[in-house]
Design an enzyme around this catalytic site. Structure first.
Site, PDB file in Angstrom:
ATOM      1  N   LYS A  22       0.641  -1.385   0.227  1.00  0.00           N
ATOM      2  CA  LYS A  22       0.163  -0.306   0.211  1.00  0.00           C
ATOM      3  C   LYS A  22       0.395   1.108  -0.076  1.00  0.00           C
ATOM      4  O   LYS A  22       0.735   2.096  -0.690  1.00  0.00           O
ATOM      5  CB  LYS A  22      -0.962   0.253   1.204  1.00  0.00           C
ATOM      6  N   ASN A  23       1.792   1.598   0.886  1.00  0.00           N
ATOM      7  CA  ASN A  23       2.589   2.977   1.209  1.00  0.00           C
ATOM      8  C   ASN A  23       3.630   2.662  -0.341  1.00  0.00           C
ATOM      9  O   ASN A  23       4.346   3.916   0.323  1.00  0.00           O
ATOM     10  CB  ASN A  23       3.127   2.555   2.385  1.00  0.00           C
ATOM     11  N   CYS A 116      -4.678   8.191   9.075  1.00  0.00           N
ATOM     12  CA  CYS A 116      -5.563   7.395  10.617  1.00  0.00           C
ATOM     13  C   CYS A 116      -4.600   8.119  11.756  1.00  0.00           C
ATOM     14  O   CYS A 116      -4.182   8.905  11.915  1.00  0.00           O
ATOM     15  CB  CYS A 116      -5.305   6.151  10.869  1.00  0.00           C
ATOM     16  N   ARG A 121      -0.082  14.247  13.544  1.00  0.00           N
ATOM     17  CA  ARG A 121       0.355  13.994  12.188  1.00  0.00           C
ATOM     18  C   ARG A 121       0.452  15.490  11.071  1.00  0.00           C
ATOM     19  O   ARG A 121       0.172  15.920  10.338  1.00  0.00           O
ATOM     20  CB  ARG A 121      -0.645  13.237  10.593  1.00  0.00           C
ATOM     21  N   ASP A 305       4.307   0.062  11.998  1.00  0.00           N
ATOM     22  CA  ASP A 305       3.217   0.111  11.210  1.00  0.00           C
ATOM     23  C   ASP A 305       2.575  -1.923  12.095  1.00  0.00           C
ATOM     24  O   ASP A 305       2.064  -2.097  11.557  1.00  0.00           O
ATOM     25  CB  ASP A 305       2.866  -0.353  10.025  1.00  0.00           C
ATOM     26  N   ARG A 397      -8.404  -0.159   4.539  1.00  0.00           N
ATOM     27  CA  ARG A 397      -8.049   0.394   3.326  1.00  0.00           C
ATOM     28  C   ARG A 397      -6.583   0.468   3.438  1.00  0.00           C
ATOM     29  O   ARG A 397      -5.583   0.718   2.045  1.00  0.00           O
ATOM     30  CB  ARG A 397      -7.536   2.142   4.444  1.00  0.00           C
TER      31      ARG A 397
END
Ligand code: EPZ
Length: 417
Positions: A22-23, A116, A121, A305, A397
């Site tokens: 995903k990232n 999230c 952030r 993560d 997600r």
């Protein structure tokens, strides 16, 4: 709101292919805006964050087509430089369009991104770097309006090796005059994947994966096809599922060298791991030992993560595990949910102390973010009885149908919409 119903106590087995990262896919898709030529991205996972990114690309006037796990993007006739707030707020990675738009058009208008709820952030490092590159920033009415006909290569020292800020500087420097050097760049494998994609389009990026990255500005970029790397966090998720259920599973399409920071945790806990080429086999007896102290750090340290997943594993490991979350200031919300399942976890600011218990009890729990949702689902796999995990949209997600993958290796789990 969807939920998972998880039956605990079943052993898992068999083999599973790991999804694309995903990232890595998210910044690469944003980067197609900077390329300005037709690109085909393979091994692109089916995730809601990916769909949100494709929506942003379409809102900018790009032609987008998905065929299974391959996505083609042609941004050559892109006609807009402002991203609607509703799309910007859907995820954190939308901020990466800032660098891509500046590189391609010399302007961008965005609001602060979503993502999230694992901390404040901020994007101060992103904006600091853009100004160093000569971008004119005006913040008004909650929007950041950026203008810069051509970025000027600069030496940029990041006070923290931010993944997103590193990606934004790389993208904004693709066509810069001269050369940009990033000092204290993030070293995550996703940075390497982005650089490889961009270099396949004719960019001149060197040092990706190291703390100093150099981007030499070029005039033109070219069409390309690229295959996204495997998702190292998804791999850790299935490894944890096997570890806590006393299972023997084979993961395929993994990049073992990306997993180095976590492999020793699983081996210390008593799991046996065999690695060959792009496959990883994990065997667990189910009786796990505490792994002592875990500190989340920028890569190549232990990835934040994977923190929630390791907390699940620690909660049923013999002994006490201390987890120190150094990256995000609000990333322990899964601890109270695990305690609802009978875990024994106490949180003190950025430290969580996990006293392992013999077995968790099935309960109704809530996911507060993507990785917490995965960790609670894994906890349900080894709990006694049935666990209901609410807010499964967080999990969607980042995981391609997590419940189908787990069912494929023997879990009893269903989605209730
Ligand atoms: C990326 O987020 C990942 N997301 C995150 O994965 C991952 O946890 C994180 O990197 C760290 O590895 C994507 O790639 C889409 P950072 P990012 O900038 O880029 C602070 C998941 O579950 N910071 O490296 O947002 C920040 O607040 C997600 O897949 C500033 O202070 O991470 C945080 O404390 C969650 N100012 C720390 O740095 C800034 O301008 C690390 O953030 C930028 C960041």
């Amino acid at each position: 709101m969807s939920r998972f119903i998880v039956e605990g106590g079943r052993r898992l087995g068999g083999r599973l292919k790991i999804q694309g990262a995903k990232n890595s896919a998210l910044p690469i898709l944003a980067a197609t805006v900077a390329v300005g030529r037709p690109c085909v991205i393979h091994n692109c996972p089916m995730l809601t964050d990916i769909e949100a990114t494709l929506s942003i690309l379409k809102s900018l006037g790009c032609e987008v087509h998905r065929s299974g796990n391959s996505v083609s993007v042609d941004s050559s006739r892109m006609s807009f430089t402002e991203i609607p707030d509703s799309l910007m707020r859907e995820m954190r990675s939308s901020i990466i369009f800032l660098g891509a738009l500046i590189s391609r058009t010399g302007e961008a208008s965005v609001c602060a991104p979503g993502g999230c709820d694992i901390g404040m952030r901020p994007i101060d490092l992103h904006l600091f770097a853009m100004e160093k590159l000569g971008v004119n920033l005006v913040e008004e009415h909650g929007h950041i309006k950026c203008r810069c006909q051509k970025t000027t290569g600069a030496k940029i020292t990041l006070s923290f090796p931010s993944v997103g800020a590193t990606e934004n500087v790389i993208l904004a420097s693709l066509r810069c005059s001269g050369t940009t050097t990033i000092i204290n760049a993030a070293r995550e494998p996703e940075i390497v994947d982005l650089a490889r994609f961009l270099n396949s389009c004719g960019a001149r990026i060197s040092g990706a994966g190291e703390s100093t990255v150099t981007i030499e500005g070029v005039d033109r970029l070219f069409p390309t096809q690229y295959t996204v790397m495997p998702d190292r966090i998804a791999a850790c998720t299935y490894m944890t599922a096997a570890a806590v259920t006393g299972s023997d599973i084979l993961l395929e399409d993994v990049a073992p060298h990306h997993l180095a920071p976590i492999l020793q945790c699983f081996e210390q806990s008593g799991c046996r791991i065999n690695v060959s080429a792009n496959r990883l086999r994990l065997t667990s007896s189910g009786g796990l030992r505490s792994i002592g102290t875990i500190r989340t750090m920028p890569y190549p340290g232990f990835p934040t993560d994977c923190q929630a997943l390791i907390m699940t594993m620690a909660s049923v490991s013999e002994g006490t595990t201390v987890i120190c979350e150094n990256i995000f200031e609000n990333r322990f919300r899964h601890a109270s949910e695990l305690n609802r399942m009978g875990a024994n976890i106490s949180v003190h600011d950025k430290i969580a102390i996990v006293n392992g218990v013999r077995r968790l009890q099935g309960a109704s729990v809530c996911a507060h973010d993507l990785r917490a949702g995965a960790a609670l689902t894994v906890a349900g796999l080894c709990a006694e009885g049935t666990t209901t995990v609410e807010n499964v949209h967080f999990i969607d997600r980042g995981y391609e149908a997590l419940e189908k993958s787990l069912t494929f290796i023997g879990a009893k789990i269903k989605r209730i919409d």
